[in-house]
Write a protein that holds these residues in place. Structure first.
Motif, PDB file in Angstrom:
ATOM      1  N   ARG A 194       0.747  -1.187  -0.171  1.00  0.00           N
ATOM      2  CA  ARG A 194      -0.018   0.271   0.222  1.00  0.00           C
ATOM      3  C   ARG A 194       0.688   1.067   0.242  1.00  0.00           C
ATOM      4  O   ARG A 194       0.541   2.356  -0.443  1.00  0.00           O
ATOM      5  N   TYR A 195       1.593   1.044   0.703  1.00  0.00           N
ATOM      6  CA  TYR A 195       2.985   2.426   0.672  1.00  0.00           C
ATOM      7  C   TYR A 195       3.405   2.671  -0.806  1.00  0.00           C
ATOM      8  O   TYR A 195       3.654   3.714  -0.979  1.00  0.00           O
ATOM      9  N   LEU A 196       3.655   1.538  -1.485  1.00  0.00           N
ATOM     10  CA  LEU A 196       4.561   1.586  -2.760  1.00  0.00           C
ATOM     11  C   LEU A 196       3.635   2.078  -3.458  1.00  0.00           C
ATOM     12  O   LEU A 196       3.827   3.274  -4.316  1.00  0.00           O
ATOM     13  N   ASP A 197       2.033   1.909  -3.464  1.00  0.00           N
ATOM     14  CA  ASP A 197       1.511   2.500  -4.253  1.00  0.00           C
ATOM     15  C   ASP A 197       1.399   3.756  -4.015  1.00  0.00           C
ATOM     16  O   ASP A 197       0.836   4.698  -5.007  1.00  0.00           O
ATOM     17  N   SER A 198       0.902   4.007  -3.220  1.00  0.00           N
ATOM     18  CA  SER A 198       0.888   5.744  -2.436  1.00  0.00           C
ATOM     19  C   SER A 198       2.011   6.209  -3.206  1.00  0.00           C
ATOM     20  O   SER A 198       1.968   7.464  -3.881  1.00  0.00           O
ATOM     21  N   ALA A 199       3.305   5.629  -2.809  1.00  0.00           N
ATOM     22  CA  ALA A 199       4.435   6.547  -2.955  1.00  0.00           C
ATOM     23  C   ALA A 199       4.530   6.591  -4.974  1.00  0.00           C
ATOM     24  O   ALA A 199       5.026   8.084  -4.986  1.00  0.00           O
ATOM     25  N   LYS A 200       4.058   5.531  -5.910  1.00  0.00           N
ATOM     26  CA  LYS A 200       4.137   5.843  -7.205  1.00  0.00           C
ATOM     27  C   LYS A 200       3.589   6.987  -7.353  1.00  0.00           C
ATOM     28  O   LYS A 200       3.514   7.828  -8.600  1.00  0.00           O
ATOM     29  N   SER A 201       1.879   7.230  -6.956  1.00  0.00           N
ATOM     30  CA  SER A 201       0.643   8.631  -7.188  1.00  0.00           C
ATOM     31  C   SER A 201       1.820   9.831  -7.292  1.00  0.00           C
ATOM     32  O   SER A 201       1.396  10.781  -7.801  1.00  0.00           O
ATOM     33  N   ILE A 202       2.625   9.629  -5.755  1.00  0.00           N
ATOM     34  CA  ILE A 202       3.596  10.918  -5.517  1.00  0.00           C
ATOM     35  C   ILE A 202       4.150  11.297  -6.572  1.00  0.00           C
ATOM     36  O   ILE A 202       4.194  12.490  -7.098  1.00  0.00           O
ATOM     37  N   TYR A 203       5.375   9.966  -7.162  1.00  0.00           N
ATOM     38  CA  TYR A 203       6.070   9.752  -7.404  1.00  0.00           C
ATOM     39  C   TYR A 203       6.001  10.967  -9.507  1.00  0.00           C
ATOM     40  O   TYR A 203       6.398  11.388  -9.923  1.00  0.00           O
ATOM     41  N   LYS A 204       4.704   9.857  -9.268  1.00  0.00           N
ATOM     42  CA  LYS A 204       4.240  10.322 -11.200  1.00  0.00           C
ATOM     43  C   LYS A 204       3.929  12.393 -11.140  1.00  0.00           C
ATOM     44  O   LYS A 204       4.183  12.891 -12.159  1.00  0.00           O
ATOM     45  N   ALA A 205       4.006  12.620  -9.969  1.00  0.00           N
ATOM     46  CA  ALA A 205       3.614  13.570  -9.917  1.00  0.00           C
ATOM     47  C   ALA A 205       4.460  14.861  -9.601  1.00  0.00           C
ATOM     48  O   ALA A 205       4.407  16.319 -10.134  1.00  0.00           O
ATOM     49  N   LEU A 206       5.463  14.734  -9.832  1.00  0.00           N
ATOM     50  CA  LEU A 206       7.091  14.783  -9.485  1.00  0.00           C
ATOM     51  C   LEU A 206       7.598  16.192 -10.709  1.00  0.00           C
ATOM     52  O   LEU A 206       7.531  15.524 -12.283  1.00  0.00           O
ATOM     53  N   PRO A 207       7.732  17.122 -11.144  1.00  0.00           N
ATOM     54  CA  PRO A 207       8.065  17.975 -12.151  1.00  0.00           C
ATOM     55  C   PRO A 207       9.405  16.767 -12.798  1.00  0.00           C
ATOM     56  O   PRO A 207      10.333  16.333 -11.623  1.00  0.00           O
TER      57      PRO A 207
END
Length: 424
Positions: A194-207
């Motif tokens: 679950r942590y990895l899935d959430s972190a991936k969502s954040i990562y996708k938004a990185l400039p």
């Protein structure tokens, strides 16, 4: 801020002795084939970011004893951070913590220009509940069993990125208190998924020009297990997320006696060292002033950093992360910034060729002595000269006390209640 006259007067009292000490040290280093001017120039260009929360008085789980003139909001914090940079000339940037410092970007930019600072990494906060939020982080945030709670934590991190973009930041630091306090409380594997899935969502938004720094911590506030408990798990996260994801090393987030400098070397070797939170500890995550307990370990960390300076694209972020319970936070942060600079200067003095030869010949004692020779060198004249060359104070703490800054702001800022506990 501090009058330039006060700095000049303070420096005038010490300038003659500094010149003599600098010349003497230069002669000593020349016998070791070291150019003191080159070292001084590098030190003058080095900077470590200040945590915005560091200028407030910290606390423990039991109590907090507020100091006089504590900052009321981010603008007071930036004033205090500006004073630290004005005197010590080692802290050119501030790292914000959201939502504690959440105000319009235009106001942050205006204030930062006024006090002569830039903004370092953004820090999200999903380890405590805020007024008005819909879902509690009592049982986790990015790894929570409730999808709605995870989404709330994700959206908070995305908001941090947006504010950071507007003020010129280039990184987001994510630390979560997620974990468990009892055996069987969580399924370790599913929680990490679950942590990895959430972190991936954040990562996708990185400039494209940003970095995501994830931070590991062995324990606290969860004491049986934590989701990102060590550098190995942190490394796995960075590999799973992608090339813009890196590991952040907090010196206090490891078990006692862990070889942190070797962890630093491993992360450098595989291109995943993203940055540091510098502090010191006796027992755990004590958040003590940097260099106050184990300055040799700090030097050994910088020995690895200097050894890797010439690597392509090697540019880890450096930040202090401390809690000041019994000292004036401004004084502690100045002292800590200077200790970080000291470790850097000492590491620059290491005879790399002689060290490599000793290592190649398995000469353990000589290798150790080479490091100790650099560490034992009193580089204070270099640090003070670098400050003077940058229009700072020879003795920042003495100049700060002479300025009366703390008493001045104490008359402008209301006394804060000391009720309740909690680490700031």
């Amino acid at each position: 801020m501090i009058s330039s006259d006060i700095i000049a007067q303070s420096n005038e009292l010490k300038a003659k002795d500094l010149n003599v000490d600098y010349q003497n040290l230069g002669e000593q280093l020349a016998r070791r084939n070291v150019d003191i001017e080159n070292i001084c120039s590098k030190v003058a260009q080095y900077g470590v970011a200040i945590p915005s929360w560091g200028v407030g008085t910290g606390g423990t789980r039991f109590a907090r004893f507020p100091g006089v003139g504590e900052p009321r909001h981010i603008f007071d914090k930036l004033d205090d951070c500006g004073v630290i940079q004005q005197l010590a000339k080692a802290t050119p940037a501030v790292s914000l913590h959201i939502p504690w410092d959440d105000v319009p970007a235009a106001d942050l930019i205006s204030k930062s220009e006024e006090v002569g600072l830039k903004f370092d990494a953004m820090n999200s906060n999903t380890f405590q509940d805020q007024d008005g939020q819909n879902h509690s982080y009592k049982f986790g945030s990015l790894s929570h069993t409730d999808k709605a709670c995870r989404q709330q934590a994700i959206e908070h991190n995305l908001a941090c990125i947006e504010l950071g973009r507007a003020i010129g930041s280039k990184a987001l630091t994510v630390w979560v208190g997620d974990g468990s306090n009892f055996p069987g409380q969580v399924n370790f594997t599913r929680q990490f998924e679950r942590y990895l899935d959430s972190a991936k969502s954040i990562y996708k938004a990185l400039p494209d020009d940003w970095r995501l720094l994830t931070e590991h911590k062995m324990y606290e506030p969860a004491f049986y297990s934590t989701v990102v408990q060590d550098w190995g798990t942190n490394y796995l996260i960075s590999k799973e997320l992608g090339e813009k994801a890196f590991c952040l090393v907090d010196l206090g987030h490891h078990a006692p006696n862990v070889n942190i400098e070797m962890i630093v070397a491993r992360l450098i070797q595989f291109g995943k060292l993203g940055g540091f939170h510098f502090n010191d500890s006796k027992y755990g995550d004590d958040d003590l002033d940097t260099g106050s307990i184990d300055p040799y370990r700090l030097f050994l960390v910088f020995n690895e950093l200097v050894d890797a300076e010439d690597k392509p694209d090697f540019n880890p972020m450096h930040m202090l992360d401390q809690s000041h319970n019994v000292t004036d936070p401004i004084e502690s942060l100045m002292a800590s910034a200077m200790e970080v600079q000291r470790a850097y200067a000492q590491a620059l003095l290491v005879d790399r060729k002689a060290l490599e030869d000793a290592q190649a010949n398995n000469d353990a004692l000589m290798a150790s002595n080479i490091l100790k020779s650099a560490f034992r060198t009193d580089v204070e004249p270099i640090l003070a000269t670098a400050r003077v060359n940058n229009a700072g104070a020879i003795n920042p703490i003495a100049a700060y006390r002479a300025s009366g800054y703390r008493n001045k702001v104490a008359g402008e800022r209301p006394v804060v209640s000391g009720a309740g506990g909690g680490i700031v």
